[in-house]
Design an enzyme around this catalytic site. Structure first.
Site, mmCIF file in Angstrom:
data_model
loop_
_atom_site.group_PDB
_atom_site.id
_atom_site.type_symbol
_atom_site.label_atom_id
_atom_site.label_comp_id
_atom_site.label_asym_id
_atom_site.label_seq_id
_atom_site.Cartn_x
_atom_site.Cartn_y
_atom_site.Cartn_z
ATOM 1 N N CYS A 102 0.833 -1.216 0.000
ATOM 2 C CA CYS A 102 0.000 0.000 0.000
ATOM 3 C C CYS A 102 0.868 1.268 0.000
ATOM 4 O O CYS A 102 1.589 1.528 0.959
ATOM 5 C CB CYS A 102 -0.898 -0.061 1.237
ATOM 6 S SG CYS A 102 -1.687 1.471 1.698
ATOM 7 N N CYS A 144 0.167 3.752 2.797
ATOM 8 C CA CYS A 144 0.673 3.183 4.052
ATOM 9 C C CYS A 144 2.169 3.469 4.200
ATOM 10 O O CYS A 144 2.640 3.829 5.276
ATOM 11 C CB CYS A 144 0.438 1.677 4.099
ATOM 12 S SG CYS A 144 -1.285 1.183 4.016
#
Length: 114
Positions: A36, A39
């Site tokens: 991600c 993230c």
């Protein structure tokens, strides 16, 4: 953070129907995945904040790929998702990456001054 560690230090959802925080300090849990991009963007910010708030709050990371049971307990559908857990009261979920200043403000409002 593993599901087992979560049940020991945060909340044992298997034994309790009602929310009961087990921790000594307010906590922030980052639900993330290695692939991600957002993230990865907030990871260094969380590292900085972990140092800034050392001894005041605990910051944990939960890999949603490895801890699918825990992710499903909280209904994680988008990542990153941040779970703010005050010492008293109910936790609050924030989906999506946050800028450092917004994250600091949320920590102050939801955890430090709660």
């Amino acid at each position: 953070m593993t599901t087992e560690l979560f049940k020991q230090t945060i909340f044992n959802y298997e034994n309790n129907q009602e929310w009961k925080f087990e921790g000594d300090r307010p906590a922030l849990i980052d639900f993330y995945a290695d692939w991600c991009a957002p993230c990865k963007m907030i990871a260094p910010i969380l590292e900085e904040l972990s140092e800034k708030y050392d001894g005041k709050i605990d910051i944990y990371k939960v890999n949603t790929e490895q801890e699918q049971e825990l992710s499903s307990v909280f209904g994680i559908q988008s990542i990153p998702s941040l779970l703010f857990i005050p010492k008293e009261g109910m936790p609050k979920m924030q989906a999506g990456a946050m800028a450092k200043q917004a994250l600091e403000q949320a920590i102050e409002n939801e955890l430090i001054n709660a």
